[in-house]
Structure formats: C-alpha cells, structure tokens
Scaffold this motif. Structure first.
Motif, PDB file in Angstrom:
ATOM      1  N   ARG A   1       0.924  -1.176   0.124  1.00  0.00           N
ATOM      2  CA  ARG A   1      -0.056  -0.007  -0.028  1.00  0.00           C
ATOM      3  C   ARG A   1       0.811   1.245   0.291  1.00  0.00           C
ATOM      4  O   ARG A   1       2.033   1.321   0.766  1.00  0.00           O
ATOM      5  CB  ARG A   1      -0.744  -0.002   1.138  1.00  0.00           C
ATOM      6  CG  ARG A   1      -1.845  -1.053   1.259  1.00  0.00           C
ATOM      7  CD  ARG A   1      -2.971  -1.101   2.445  1.00  0.00           C
ATOM      8  NE  ARG A   1      -4.035  -1.921   2.425  1.00  0.00           N
ATOM      9  CZ  ARG A   1      -3.840  -3.288   2.753  1.00  0.00           C
ATOM     10  NH1 ARG A   1      -2.444  -3.840   3.443  1.00  0.00           N
ATOM     11  NH2 ARG A   1      -4.710  -4.206   2.810  1.00  0.00           N
TER      12      ARG A   1
ATOM     13  N   SER B   1      -3.600   5.492  -2.301  1.00  0.00           N
ATOM     14  CA  SER B   1      -3.662   5.192  -3.541  1.00  0.00           C
ATOM     15  C   SER B   1      -3.107   4.134  -4.487  1.00  0.00           C
ATOM     16  O   SER B   1      -3.355   3.921  -5.597  1.00  0.00           O
ATOM     17  CB  SER B   1      -2.847   6.519  -3.901  1.00  0.00           C
ATOM     18  OG  SER B   1      -3.402   7.779  -3.446  1.00  0.00           O
TER      19      SER B   1
ATOM     20  N   GLU C   1      -2.956   0.137  -3.552  1.00  0.00           N
ATOM     21  CA  GLU C   1      -3.099  -1.018  -2.820  1.00  0.00           C
ATOM     22  C   GLU C   1      -3.435  -2.489  -3.631  1.00  0.00           C
ATOM     23  O   GLU C   1      -4.348  -2.468  -4.256  1.00  0.00           O
ATOM     24  CB  GLU C   1      -4.772  -0.936  -1.962  1.00  0.00           C
ATOM     25  CG  GLU C   1      -5.010  -2.003  -1.054  1.00  0.00           C
ATOM     26  CD  GLU C   1      -6.315  -1.821  -0.237  1.00  0.00           C
ATOM     27  OE1 GLU C   1      -6.225  -2.007   1.105  1.00  0.00           O
ATOM     28  OE2 GLU C   1      -7.347  -1.388  -0.901  1.00  0.00           O
ATOM     29  N   CYS C   2      -2.682  -3.185  -3.300  1.00  0.00           N
ATOM     30  CA  CYS C   2      -2.341  -4.337  -4.465  1.00  0.00           C
ATOM     31  C   CYS C   2      -1.375  -5.451  -4.068  1.00  0.00           C
ATOM     32  O   CYS C   2      -0.415  -5.281  -3.233  1.00  0.00           O
ATOM     33  CB  CYS C   2      -1.733  -3.872  -5.762  1.00  0.00           C
ATOM     34  SG  CYS C   2      -1.762  -4.985  -7.155  1.00  0.00           S
TER      35      CYS C   2
ATOM     36  N   HIS D   1      -1.311   5.659  -8.851  1.00  0.00           N
ATOM     37  CA  HIS D   1      -2.390   4.868  -8.489  1.00  0.00           C
ATOM     38  C   HIS D   1      -2.342   3.450  -9.063  1.00  0.00           C
ATOM     39  O   HIS D   1      -2.055   3.176 -10.106  1.00  0.00           O
ATOM     40  CB  HIS D   1      -3.684   5.570  -8.574  1.00  0.00           C
ATOM     41  CG  HIS D   1      -3.878   6.817  -8.000  1.00  0.00           C
ATOM     42  ND1 HIS D   1      -3.268   7.962  -8.188  1.00  0.00           N
ATOM     43  CD2 HIS D   1      -5.168   7.155  -6.987  1.00  0.00           C
ATOM     44  CE1 HIS D   1      -3.528   8.896  -7.352  1.00  0.00           C
ATOM     45  NE2 HIS D   1      -4.629   8.226  -6.744  1.00  0.00           N
TER      46      HIS D   1
ATOM     47  N   LEU E   1      -4.645  -0.338  -8.264  1.00  0.00           N
ATOM     48  CA  LEU E   1      -5.727  -1.124  -7.563  1.00  0.00           C
ATOM     49  C   LEU E   1      -5.758  -2.452  -8.301  1.00  0.00           C
ATOM     50  O   LEU E   1      -5.204  -2.868  -9.150  1.00  0.00           O
ATOM     51  CB  LEU E   1      -7.057  -0.652  -7.951  1.00  0.00           C
ATOM     52  CG  LEU E   1      -7.726  -0.521  -9.486  1.00  0.00           C
ATOM     53  CD1 LEU E   1      -7.933  -1.872  -9.989  1.00  0.00           C
ATOM     54  CD2 LEU E   1      -8.971   0.580  -9.431  1.00  0.00           C
TER      55      LEU E   1
ATOM     56  N   ARG F   1      -8.455  -5.899  -8.948  1.00  0.00           N
ATOM     57  CA  ARG F   1      -9.740  -6.442  -8.757  1.00  0.00           C
ATOM     58  C   ARG F   1      -9.796  -7.873  -9.359  1.00  0.00           C
ATOM     59  O   ARG F   1      -8.533  -8.352 -10.146  1.00  0.00           O
ATOM     60  CB  ARG F   1     -10.784  -5.298  -9.889  1.00  0.00           C
ATOM     61  CG  ARG F   1     -10.746  -4.068  -9.522  1.00  0.00           C
ATOM     62  CD  ARG F   1     -11.827  -3.404 -10.455  1.00  0.00           C
ATOM     63  NE  ARG F   1     -13.108  -4.182  -9.937  1.00  0.00           N
ATOM     64  CZ  ARG F   1     -13.984  -4.836 -10.684  1.00  0.00           C
ATOM     65  NH1 ARG F   1     -13.147  -5.284 -12.053  1.00  0.00           N
ATOM     66  NH2 ARG F   1     -14.941  -5.521 -10.290  1.00  0.00           N
TER      67      ARG F   1
ATOM     68  N   LEU G   1     -10.600  -0.312 -14.821  1.00  0.00           N
ATOM     69  CA  LEU G   1     -10.443   1.097 -14.036  1.00  0.00           C
ATOM     70  C   LEU G   1     -12.029   1.311 -13.904  1.00  0.00           C
ATOM     71  O   LEU G   1     -12.631   1.855 -15.050  1.00  0.00           O
ATOM     72  CB  LEU G   1      -9.799   1.868 -14.815  1.00  0.00           C
ATOM     73  CG  LEU G   1      -9.771   3.334 -13.988  1.00  0.00           C
ATOM     74  CD1 LEU G   1      -8.929   3.277 -13.104  1.00  0.00           C
ATOM     75  CD2 LEU G   1      -9.232   4.280 -15.137  1.00  0.00           C
TER      76      LEU G   1
ATOM     77  N   ARG H   1     -13.259   6.950 -12.474  1.00  0.00           N
ATOM     78  CA  ARG H   1     -12.581   7.909 -11.878  1.00  0.00           C
ATOM     79  C   ARG H   1     -13.116   9.181 -12.165  1.00  0.00           C
ATOM     80  O   ARG H   1     -13.055   9.780 -13.489  1.00  0.00           O
ATOM     81  CB  ARG H   1     -10.988   7.687 -11.993  1.00  0.00           C
ATOM     82  CG  ARG H   1     -10.290   6.754 -11.708  1.00  0.00           C
ATOM     83  CD  ARG H   1     -10.658   6.174 -10.234  1.00  0.00           C
ATOM     84  NE  ARG H   1      -9.793   6.844  -9.405  1.00  0.00           N
ATOM     85  CZ  ARG H   1      -9.825   6.765  -7.888  1.00  0.00           C
ATOM     86  NH1 ARG H   1     -10.630   5.963  -7.302  1.00  0.00           N
ATOM     87  NH2 ARG H   1      -8.772   7.509  -7.283  1.00  0.00           N
TER      88      ARG H   1
ATOM     89  N   SER I   1      -7.645  12.692  -4.146  1.00  0.00           N
ATOM     90  CA  SER I   1      -8.197  11.397  -5.008  1.00  0.00           C
ATOM     91  C   SER I   1      -9.205  10.712  -4.435  1.00  0.00           C
ATOM     92  O   SER I   1      -9.101  10.498  -3.174  1.00  0.00           O
ATOM     93  CB  SER I   1      -7.222  10.703  -5.973  1.00  0.00           C
ATOM     94  OG  SER I   1      -6.528   9.949  -4.888  1.00  0.00           O
TER      95      SER I   1
ATOM     96  N   LEU J   1      -9.858   4.097  -3.639  1.00  0.00           N
ATOM     97  CA  LEU J   1     -10.101   3.004  -4.227  1.00  0.00           C
ATOM     98  C   LEU J   1     -11.081   2.135  -3.943  1.00  0.00           C
ATOM     99  O   LEU J   1     -11.801   2.082  -2.852  1.00  0.00           O
ATOM    100  CB  LEU J   1      -8.606   2.166  -4.290  1.00  0.00           C
ATOM    101  CG  LEU J   1      -7.301   2.874  -4.570  1.00  0.00           C
ATOM    102  CD1 LEU J   1      -6.363   1.902  -4.243  1.00  0.00           C
ATOM    103  CD2 LEU J   1      -7.157   3.302  -5.774  1.00  0.00           C
TER     104      LEU J   1
END
Length: 335
Positions: A85, A95, A97-98, A173, A175, A177, A191, A194, A316, A319
C-alpha cells in the motif's frame, strides 16, 4: 534523466531506503552489525509475521520514487496474500493497494522471468517496478503479510529529492480487482470510474480460462472518457489484440505489450500506454468484454483479475474495496 544521463547539475539528490537504512538519511546506511561486525550486512532483511504490517518508507518533502526492488518467498498463494500500500502527500486512504505479485507484474501468483517498460522479474522472484512515483509533501509505503506463515522480506526503494513538481502532478495509483467468475454481459472493469483528470498507464491482466474447449479472448477493450455514456471513445478489437498479439495468445513478452504466462489455461498479459497515452480531463472508465469463440461469437464467464496503473492528482477518491484474502488466493497457480 534516462535520455540525458550525462547531465550532472540536475538539482536532484539521490537517496535509497532499505532495512539497512530505513530513513534514507545521509551517512546512515549499513550501520547494523552481523557476525562479521558493524557495517557487514547486518540488516538486509526481516521476517514478517502473519498479520504484521511493516513500513517500507516515510519520506517527507518533494521527490520521486524511481525504482522499487523486492524479493520474498516464491509460493503462488503468498504472492496474493502479501499486500503493498502507498499514501501520497498526507491523504488518509491509500492510492496504491495491490497484492505484491500483481503489483510486480505477474498474475495468478506464478513467477515468470520477463521484462517490460514497467517491470522486470527474475526466475527466482527478484522483482522490480520502474514507474516514476512523484510526490510533493510525503510518500509512505507499507507491506502487509496477510498469509498464514512468516515470510522473509528484502527490499530497496530508490528515490530522488529536490524534484520540481507542480501541486497537481499525477500520483501513481494502483488497484487490484478480481471476478471469479465474471458475470455474463457485464464487462470486467479494468478501471472503475474515476472523476478527476488522469492518465491510464495500463494493466497486468490475469485470465483463468474456465472453458478450455473454447477460445476466451474475443472481448474488446473500451475506454469511456469525458462525457461518453453508452458507447466509448476508444474501442479495441479483441483481447489478445489489445496486448499487441494476434490470432490467439502466445507467451511472448515485449517492452510495452505481451504475455508472460500462457500455460494450463492460465494467462498473464499486459499493455503499457507509455508512447501512446490515454489521457482524460474529467472522468474515465475502462472495461474489457468476456466474449468467446466456439463456432461463432458467444458470451462467456471466466476468472479475470487486473492490477491497473494510472496517474491522477491528489486529493483523489478512495480506491474500490480490494477483494479479501480468500477471494484473492482461490484457484491461483499450483506448482
């Protein structure tokens, strides 16, 4: 800096953070002692216990993270159980997180040696990310072990200070999914929407083909931007076409595009929009369809995941919620 390495008076100062110098301060590296004495590889790594979070860096001022290297265990489940993160410039929510594996360029937890414009991965799990990460006030990174056993962690963050960034510079950034499986006729979002200006860099996309008797990749990428509603401004022609390949998928990694894994119905592919930017001024949403070919076009459902990378200013929006540990690690690669 890459294009003109001979320029010396750039105004930038080089710094690096690891367990050997956790603050990056001048003259503070390598002070820990080993059995060989002080300064002789005293603190190159740490064991990270289950449930433990460690701070990788907390840098104040103007700067740019230029490169991150790390390595840890190679087990596929662990690549989705360990999470990176990052927070930019005092924003409360991350911004980035993966899961570590996807952040470092490979899906399904399967380490495959390859390199691209964004990542390079070694055969035993040395992994690098090369995207610049600017900040104007503060940069924080953490590593969390959400797995069931302790893992070793070696890392190094290379950065510069003294950079001259505007306040609205794009912050990286990222993310993650996953939909396992996807839903018929509901295109997978690379994405989610946003509502800020930004630039899409690309995605590491994982597919587990749940129907081995059919070709999974007829679906098109669609980029909805700045007022698009039902139909997008940018529309692709097929899933393998999007990553620069053709007539099916081939395990061929290139600099800006390609596929690093195509084995046993597991695919890890990527596309980097560095020479061909996708930028928007107000809002964007990017999807890819799940369409197969079996005696003609057909809707389908498979296991899709993505680590998506883009730049936008801060503040921003948060997420989307990252899938939990079970959802991330189910049905990953098994050696």
């Amino acid at each position: 800096m890459i294009g003109k390495p001979y320029l010396l008076d750039t105004g930038l100062t080089s710094r690096s953070i690891s367990f050997e110098n956790p603050t990056g301060a001048p003259g503070e590296g390598g002070k820990a002692a080993s059995n060989l004495g002080p300064g002789r590889k005293g603190s190159p790594m740490r064991q990270i216990d289950p449930g433990q979070t460690v701070q990788l860096c907390d840098i104040e001022g103007l700067g740019t993270i230029r490169h991150i290297w790390l390595t840890t265990i190679q087990e596929p489940v662990a690549q989705r159980a360990m999470v990176v993160r990052a927070w930019w410039d005092g924003q409360e929510h991350p911004s980035i997180e993966c899961p570590v594996g996807d952040f470092c360029g490979f899906a399904h937890g399967k380490i495959m040696p390859y390199h691209s414009a964004v990542h390079s991965v070694g055969p035993t799990g040395g992994r690098n990310i090369w995207l610049p990460m600017p900040f104007v006030k503060r940069a924080k990174f953490s590593f969390t072990n959400e797995g069931e056993k302790a893992v070793p962690l070696f890392y190094q963050i290379d950065y510069t200070i003294g950079d001259n960034h505007p306040d609205d510079v794009g912050r990286l950034h990222v993310l993650f999914r996953r939909e396992n499986p996807t839903t018929t006729k509901e295109d997978f979002e690379l994405l989610p929407e946003r509502k800020n200006k930004g630039r899409f860099i690309g995605s590491v996309i994982g597919i587990r083909n749940l129907h081995p008797d059919q070709w999974w990749g007829e679906g098109e990428v669609k980029v909805y931007m700045d007022g698009d509603t039902e139909f997008p401004t940018i529309c692709g022609t097929g899933s393998e076409d999007y990553v620069g390949l053709a007539w099916g998928i081939q395990q061929t990694p290139f600099f800006y595009n390609g596929c690093s894994l195509d084995k046993n119905n597991f695919i890890s592919m990527y596309r980097w929009h560095l020479p061909d930017p996708i930028a928007w001024r107000e809002r964007a949403r990017i999807t890819i369809q799940q369409i197969s070919w079996k005696n003609g076009l057909a809707e389908t459902e498979d296991d899709w995941s993505c680590a998506t990378f883009w730049y936008e200013p801060t503040p921003s929006a948060p997420l989307p919620e990252m899938p939990d540990l079970q959802a991330r690690t189910a049905d990953v690669w098994h050696d």
